[in-house]
Design a protein around this motif. Structure first.
Motif, mmCIF file in Angstrom:
data_model
loop_
_atom_site.group_PDB
_atom_site.id
_atom_site.type_symbol
_atom_site.label_atom_id
_atom_site.label_comp_id
_atom_site.label_asym_id
_atom_site.label_seq_id
_atom_site.Cartn_x
_atom_site.Cartn_y
_atom_site.Cartn_z
ATOM 1 N N VAL A 93 0.846 -1.192 0.000
ATOM 2 C CA VAL A 93 0.000 0.000 0.000
ATOM 3 C C VAL A 93 0.881 1.241 0.000
ATOM 4 O O VAL A 93 1.783 1.358 0.841
ATOM 5 N N ASN A 94 0.645 2.148 -0.927
ATOM 6 C CA ASN A 94 1.297 3.455 -0.908
ATOM 7 C C ASN A 94 0.305 4.484 -0.378
ATOM 8 O O ASN A 94 -0.708 4.764 -1.021
ATOM 9 N N LEU A 95 0.584 5.025 0.798
ATOM 10 C CA LEU A 95 -0.233 6.088 1.388
ATOM 11 C C LEU A 95 0.464 7.411 1.109
ATOM 12 O O LEU A 95 1.597 7.630 1.550
ATOM 13 N N LEU A 139 10.164 7.852 -12.305
ATOM 14 C CA LEU A 139 9.445 7.485 -11.096
ATOM 15 C C LEU A 139 10.434 7.108 -10.003
ATOM 16 O O LEU A 139 11.470 6.498 -10.277
ATOM 17 N N PRO A 140 10.124 7.445 -8.735
ATOM 18 C CA PRO A 140 11.026 7.055 -7.642
ATOM 19 C C PRO A 140 10.968 5.560 -7.396
ATOM 20 O O PRO A 140 10.056 4.868 -7.849
ATOM 21 N N GLN A 180 5.785 1.075 -7.042
ATOM 22 C CA GLN A 180 4.832 0.014 -7.321
ATOM 23 C C GLN A 180 4.141 -0.478 -6.058
ATOM 24 O O GLN A 180 4.774 -0.737 -5.035
ATOM 25 N N ALA A 181 2.817 -0.591 -6.124
ATOM 26 C CA ALA A 181 2.018 -1.131 -5.024
ATOM 27 C C ALA A 181 0.688 -1.590 -5.599
ATOM 28 O O ALA A 181 0.323 -1.240 -6.720
ATOM 29 N N ALA A 182 -0.049 -2.370 -4.827
ATOM 30 C CA ALA A 182 -1.363 -2.835 -5.270
ATOM 31 C C ALA A 182 -2.434 -1.788 -5.005
ATOM 32 O O ALA A 182 -3.382 -1.641 -5.771
ATOM 33 N N TYR A 215 2.356 -1.864 -16.359
ATOM 34 C CA TYR A 215 3.377 -2.751 -15.793
ATOM 35 C C TYR A 215 2.713 -4.043 -15.329
ATOM 36 O O TYR A 215 2.339 -4.191 -14.176
ATOM 37 N N ARG A 216 2.568 -4.983 -16.223
ATOM 38 C CA ARG A 216 1.798 -6.191 -15.927
ATOM 39 C C ARG A 216 2.617 -7.288 -15.252
ATOM 40 O O ARG A 216 2.063 -8.253 -14.757
ATOM 41 N N ALA A 217 3.941 -7.188 -15.272
ATOM 42 C CA ALA A 217 4.774 -8.297 -14.816
ATOM 43 C C ALA A 217 4.901 -8.370 -13.297
ATOM 44 O O ALA A 217 5.297 -9.385 -12.755
ATOM 45 N N TYR A 218 4.545 -7.301 -12.600
ATOM 46 C CA TYR A 218 4.754 -7.263 -11.165
ATOM 47 C C TYR A 218 3.707 -8.100 -10.421
ATOM 48 O O TYR A 218 2.543 -8.131 -10.791
ATOM 49 N N ARG A 219 4.178 -8.722 -9.326
ATOM 50 C CA ARG A 219 3.244 -9.471 -8.483
ATOM 51 C C ARG A 219 2.198 -8.539 -7.882
ATOM 52 O O ARG A 219 1.014 -8.834 -7.883
ATOM 53 N N ASN A 220 2.656 -7.413 -7.374
ATOM 54 C CA ASN A 220 1.739 -6.456 -6.760
ATOM 55 C C ASN A 220 1.381 -5.355 -7.765
ATOM 56 O O ASN A 220 1.631 -4.173 -7.542
ATOM 57 N N ARG A 221 0.782 -5.752 -8.882
ATOM 58 C CA ARG A 221 0.397 -4.796 -9.909
ATOM 59 C C ARG A 221 -0.573 -3.763 -9.335
ATOM 60 O O ARG A 221 -1.411 -4.079 -8.495
ATOM 61 N N ALA A 222 -0.445 -2.524 -9.806
ATOM 62 C CA ALA A 222 -1.323 -1.455 -9.343
ATOM 63 C C ALA A 222 -2.774 -1.791 -9.678
ATOM 64 O O ALA A 222 -3.105 -2.034 -10.842
#
Length: 268
Positions: A24-26, A115-116, A120-122, A147-154
């Motif tokens: 989670v990105n807050l 991007l920093p 990436q986050a869900a 960015y589809r390859a990430y486990r925690n795709r947005a």
């Protein structure tokens, strides 16, 4: 007699039964963000007790705690001079034994358009105080959707916004979320961004005075004492329902603390 099916959105399966904590990105650690973080601490503990992998939160804010923040925001006098994100995350980690992270910078691209790290986050939760910041976040999230390859795709964006005694929370999907077949409900795969659905309203409601408050009394002229905490609790209740019920009929709400009314925003 044929009746229309109720429109609902089913939660992405990876959030309902994850094998790892959900990233989670807050974004924002002020009046609303500081209260949302506390609610996420409670949510994480409760999810863990229910056998869920829980949350892994990263808090973004480059602001420093000042005397004007005491009282309305969740800071103590001994934290004046610290970064807001560091003060809140250190407290959360000590309280619950988590390993959440603090970023002492704004969530956004650098001067070269990059991007920093750890973007990436869900789930993204924004508690920002300007329309410009929302549009910048929307632009980044649309880019991350590829960015589809990430486990925690947005997957989800929840935006908080308020004026002195009113506010709103809106849940959006980042792209389409695959929906199950349902005979009972009409499923909705895409919940639009606030910048797409309410863009004109956002621009009209933009505050002309965004200068920092020098005292609590001055801050309370801009935002009522309990509007932030009221929105934080109700918004996190919507997020909680995504985990516990696996679906939602509402994608947000408009809230008026002055006359104690709340209007849900239905999934459409």
């Amino acid at each position: 007699m044929k009746t229309d099916k109720i429109k609902v959105h089913f939660t992405d399966n990876d959030l309902v039964a994850p094998t790892n904590p959900i990233e989670v990105n807050l974004i924002g650690a002020g009046g609303t963000g500081s209260k949302v973080l506390t609610a996420l601490v409670e949510m994480n503990y409760s999810l863990n007790e229910l056998g869920h992998a829980g949350l892994s939160v990263r808090l973004w804010d480059d602001d420093i705690v000042t005397d004007a923040n005491l009282g309305r925001q969740r800071f103590a006098e001994c934290e004046v001079g610290l970064y807001k994100s560091v003060a809140l995350i250190n407290r959360a980690n000590r309280w619950m034994g988590t390993n959440w992270k603090a970023e002492t910078m704004k969530f956004g691209k650098d001067s070269l358009g990059r991007l920093p790290e750890h973007t990436q986050a869900a789930i993204y939760i924004s508690c920002v105080d300007s329309v410009k910041a929302r549009y910048e976040i929307a632009e980044i999230l649309k880019e991350l959707d590829s960015y589809r390859a990430y486990r925690n795709r947005a997957k989800y964006w929840m935006d908080y916004g308020n004026s002195q005694s009113t506010g709103q929370v809106l849940l959006s999907t980042i792209g389409n979320i695959k929906q199950p077949k349902s005979e009972k409900y009409e499923t909705v795969a895409n919940l639009p961004f606030i910048t797409d659905e309410y863009g004109e309203l956002l621009k009209q409601s933009e505050e002309t005075d965004n200068t920092p408050s020098c005292s609590l009394a001055e801050a309370l002229e801009k935002q009522d004492l309990y509007i932030n905490s009221s929105l934080a609790q109700m918004g996190c209740s919507l997020l909680w329902s995504l985990f516990r019920q696996g679906m939602t009929k509402n994608k947000g709400f408009f809230h008026n603390l002055y006359n104690f009314t709340t209007q849900p925003i239905k999934v459409a």
